[in-house]
Design a protein around this motif. Structure first.
Motif, PDB file in Angstrom:
ATOM      1  N   ILE A 130       1.227  -3.127  -8.057  1.00 17.76           N
ATOM      2  CA  ILE A 130       2.419  -3.395  -7.236  1.00 17.76           C
ATOM      3  C   ILE A 130       2.627  -4.896  -7.084  1.00 17.76           C
ATOM      4  CG2 ILE A 130       3.419  -3.149  -4.922  1.00 17.76           C
ATOM      5  CD1 ILE A 130       3.468  -0.542  -6.558  1.00 17.76           C
ATOM      6  N   VAL A 131       1.575  -5.630  -6.761  1.00 10.39           N
ATOM      7  CA  VAL A 131       1.690  -7.083  -6.585  1.00 10.39           C
ATOM      8  C   VAL A 131       2.056  -7.741  -7.915  1.00 10.39           C
ATOM      9  CG1 VAL A 131       0.425  -9.189  -5.993  1.00 10.39           C
ATOM     10  CG2 VAL A 131       0.151  -7.137  -4.592  1.00 10.39           C
ATOM     11  N   ALA A 132       1.422  -7.327  -9.008  1.00 11.38           N
ATOM     12  CA  ALA A 132       1.719  -7.909 -10.321  1.00 11.38           C
ATOM     13  C   ALA A 132       3.172  -7.627 -10.716  1.00 11.38           C
ATOM     14  CB  ALA A 132       0.761  -7.367 -11.368  1.00 11.38           C
ATOM     15  N   GLU A 133       3.653  -6.427 -10.439  1.00 10.43           N
ATOM     16  CA  GLU A 133       5.042  -6.082 -10.766  1.00 10.43           C
ATOM     17  C   GLU A 133       6.018  -6.932  -9.961  1.00 10.43           C
ATOM     18  OE1 GLU A 133       8.184  -4.028 -12.686  1.00 10.43           O
ATOM     19  OE2 GLU A 133       6.083  -4.367 -13.177  1.00 10.43           O
ATOM     20  N   ALA A 134       5.705  -7.185  -8.704  1.00 10.35           N
ATOM     21  CA  ALA A 134       6.554  -8.043  -7.880  1.00 10.35           C
ATOM     22  C   ALA A 134       6.613  -9.455  -8.464  1.00 10.35           C
ATOM     23  CB  ALA A 134       6.035  -8.081  -6.442  1.00 10.35           C
ATOM     24  N   VAL A 135       5.486  -9.957  -8.913  1.00  5.61           N
ATOM     25  CA  VAL A 135       5.446 -11.293  -9.529  1.00  5.61           C
ATOM     26  C   VAL A 135       6.247 -11.289 -10.828  1.00  5.61           C
ATOM     27  CG1 VAL A 135       3.936 -13.014 -10.615  1.00  5.61           C
ATOM     28  CG2 VAL A 135       3.274 -11.944  -8.450  1.00  5.61           C
ATOM     29  N   ARG A 136       6.070 -10.247 -11.660  1.00  6.94           N
ATOM     30  CA  ARG A 136       6.826 -10.169 -12.914  1.00  6.94           C
ATOM     31  C   ARG A 136       8.325 -10.178 -12.671  1.00  6.94           C
ATOM     32  NH1 ARG A 136       2.384  -6.874 -14.517  1.00  6.94           N
ATOM     33  NH2 ARG A 136       3.319  -5.015 -13.599  1.00  6.94           N
ATOM     34  N   ARG A 137       8.780  -9.389 -11.707  1.00  2.00           N
ATOM     35  CA  ARG A 137      10.222  -9.317 -11.421  1.00  2.00           C
ATOM     36  C   ARG A 137      10.747 -10.635 -10.866  1.00  2.00           C
ATOM     37  NH1 ARG A 137      11.618  -3.243  -9.323  1.00  2.00           N
ATOM     38  NH2 ARG A 137      10.537  -2.165 -11.001  1.00  2.00           N
ATOM     39  N   TYR A 138      10.014 -11.233  -9.966  1.00  2.00           N
ATOM     40  CA  TYR A 138      10.429 -12.515  -9.392  1.00  2.00           C
ATOM     41  C   TYR A 138      10.509 -13.577 -10.490  1.00  2.00           C
ATOM     42  CZ  TYR A 138      10.477 -16.671  -6.452  1.00  2.00           C
ATOM     43  OH  TYR A 138      10.816 -17.854  -5.870  1.00  2.00           O
ATOM     44  N   ASP A 182       0.824  -1.212   0.000  1.00  2.00           N
ATOM     45  CA  ASP A 182       0.000   0.000   0.000  1.00  2.00           C
ATOM     46  C   ASP A 182       0.858   1.262   0.000  1.00  2.00           C
ATOM     47  OD1 ASP A 182      -2.390  -1.392  -0.131  1.00  2.00           O
ATOM     48  OD2 ASP A 182      -2.724  -1.349   2.035  1.00  2.00           O
ATOM     49  N   ARG A 183       1.948   1.254   0.783  1.00  2.00           N
ATOM     50  CA  ARG A 183       2.852   2.410   0.789  1.00  2.00           C
ATOM     51  C   ARG A 183       3.447   2.634  -0.598  1.00  2.00           C
ATOM     52  NH1 ARG A 183       4.531   0.279   5.541  1.00  2.00           N
ATOM     53  NH2 ARG A 183       6.402  -0.612   4.597  1.00  2.00           N
ATOM     54  N   LEU A 184       3.933   1.553  -1.220  1.00  2.00           N
ATOM     55  CA  LEU A 184       4.503   1.666  -2.563  1.00  2.00           C
ATOM     56  C   LEU A 184       3.466   2.158  -3.562  1.00  2.00           C
ATOM     57  CD1 LEU A 184       6.649  -1.588  -2.694  1.00  2.00           C
ATOM     58  CD2 LEU A 184       7.500   0.757  -2.790  1.00  2.00           C
ATOM     59  N   ALA A 185       2.269   1.639  -3.474  1.00  2.00           N
ATOM     60  CA  ALA A 185       1.207   2.052  -4.387  1.00  2.00           C
ATOM     61  C   ALA A 185       0.952   3.549  -4.261  1.00  2.00           C
ATOM     62  CB  ALA A 185      -0.070   1.256  -4.109  1.00  2.00           C
ATOM     63  N   LYS A 186       0.902   4.035  -3.036  1.00  2.00           N
ATOM     64  CA  LYS A 186       0.661   5.461  -2.824  1.00  2.00           C
ATOM     65  C   LYS A 186       1.836   6.297  -3.325  1.00  2.00           C
ATOM     66  CE  LYS A 186      -0.729   8.795   0.651  1.00  2.00           C
ATOM     67  NZ  LYS A 186      -1.105   9.024   2.038  1.00  2.00           N
ATOM     68  N   GLN A 187       3.067   5.874  -3.004  1.00  5.55           N
ATOM     69  CA  GLN A 187       4.261   6.609  -3.423  1.00  5.55           C
ATOM     70  C   GLN A 187       4.380   6.683  -4.944  1.00  5.55           C
ATOM     71  OE1 GLN A 187       7.418   4.419  -1.581  1.00  5.55           O
ATOM     72  NE2 GLN A 187       7.071   5.305   0.437  1.00  5.55           N
ATOM     73  N   GLN A 188       4.026   5.600  -5.623  1.00  9.27           N
ATOM     74  CA  GLN A 188       4.193   5.528  -7.074  1.00  9.27           C
ATOM     75  C   GLN A 188       2.914   5.857  -7.834  1.00  9.27           C
ATOM     76  OE1 GLN A 188       6.182   1.978  -8.349  1.00  9.27           O
ATOM     77  NE2 GLN A 188       7.563   1.995  -6.607  1.00  9.27           N
ATOM     78  N   ASP A 189       1.878   6.229  -7.112  1.00  9.49           N
ATOM     79  CA  ASP A 189       0.583   6.534  -7.715  1.00  9.49           C
ATOM     80  C   ASP A 189       0.123   5.379  -8.612  1.00  9.49           C
ATOM     81  OD1 ASP A 189      -1.679   8.062  -8.100  1.00  9.49           O
ATOM     82  OD2 ASP A 189      -0.851   9.085  -9.854  1.00  9.49           O
ATOM     83  N   ARG A 190       0.188   4.180  -8.060  1.00  5.65           N
ATOM     84  CA  ARG A 190      -0.230   2.948  -8.747  1.00  5.65           C
ATOM     85  C   ARG A 190      -1.257   2.238  -7.886  1.00  5.65           C
ATOM     86  NH1 ARG A 190       1.978   1.982 -13.930  1.00  5.65           N
ATOM     87  NH2 ARG A 190       4.043   2.903 -13.992  1.00  5.65           N
TER      88      ARG A 190
END
Length: 113
Positions: A36-44, A23-31
């Motif tokens: 955020i969760v999908a991006e984490a899965v893509r990177r992993y 949630d913090r990342l989503a707010k910081q990045q306006d996403r």
């Protein structure tokens, strides 16, 4: 023909701290949280597919740890003493309060070997 990526709705359970971080990342990045969760899965997935370690260790750090484990206790102590000796010889980098201070230091011959 639609150019949109097909989506699937899922339900997941996360530790509260991980959800708060997302949630913090989503707010910081306006996403969105989903992005955020999908991006984490893509990177992993990319790391795993390219043979890179999925954990926080890079390949050079992992190799160093394997070399360290292969040493005897005496060899590790010797290496630690050598690292300590070398690190004592390294001086902290010079810092300046202003650009003018840097210019004065440079004009006075600072930084020349």
């Amino acid at each position: 023909m639609s150019l949109r990526t097909p989506y699937a709705r899922i339900a997941i359970t996360l530790p509260e701290a991980d959800l708060a971080a997302a949630d913090r990342l989503a707010k910081q990045q306006d996403r969105s949280r989903s992005w955020i969760v999908a991006e984490a899965v893509r990177r992993y997935a990319a790391e795993v597919e390219h043979g890179e370690p999925a954990d926080a260790l890079g390949s050079s750090r992992r190799a160093q740890l394997l070399r360290d484990v292969a040493m005897t206790a005496e060899e590790r102590v010797h290496e630690a003493e050598e690292t300590s000796r070398v690190s004592e010889q390294v001086t902290a980098p010079r810092t300046f309060a202003s650009f003018d201070e840097f210019l004065a230091w440079q004009r006075a011959g600072g930084g020349s070997a």
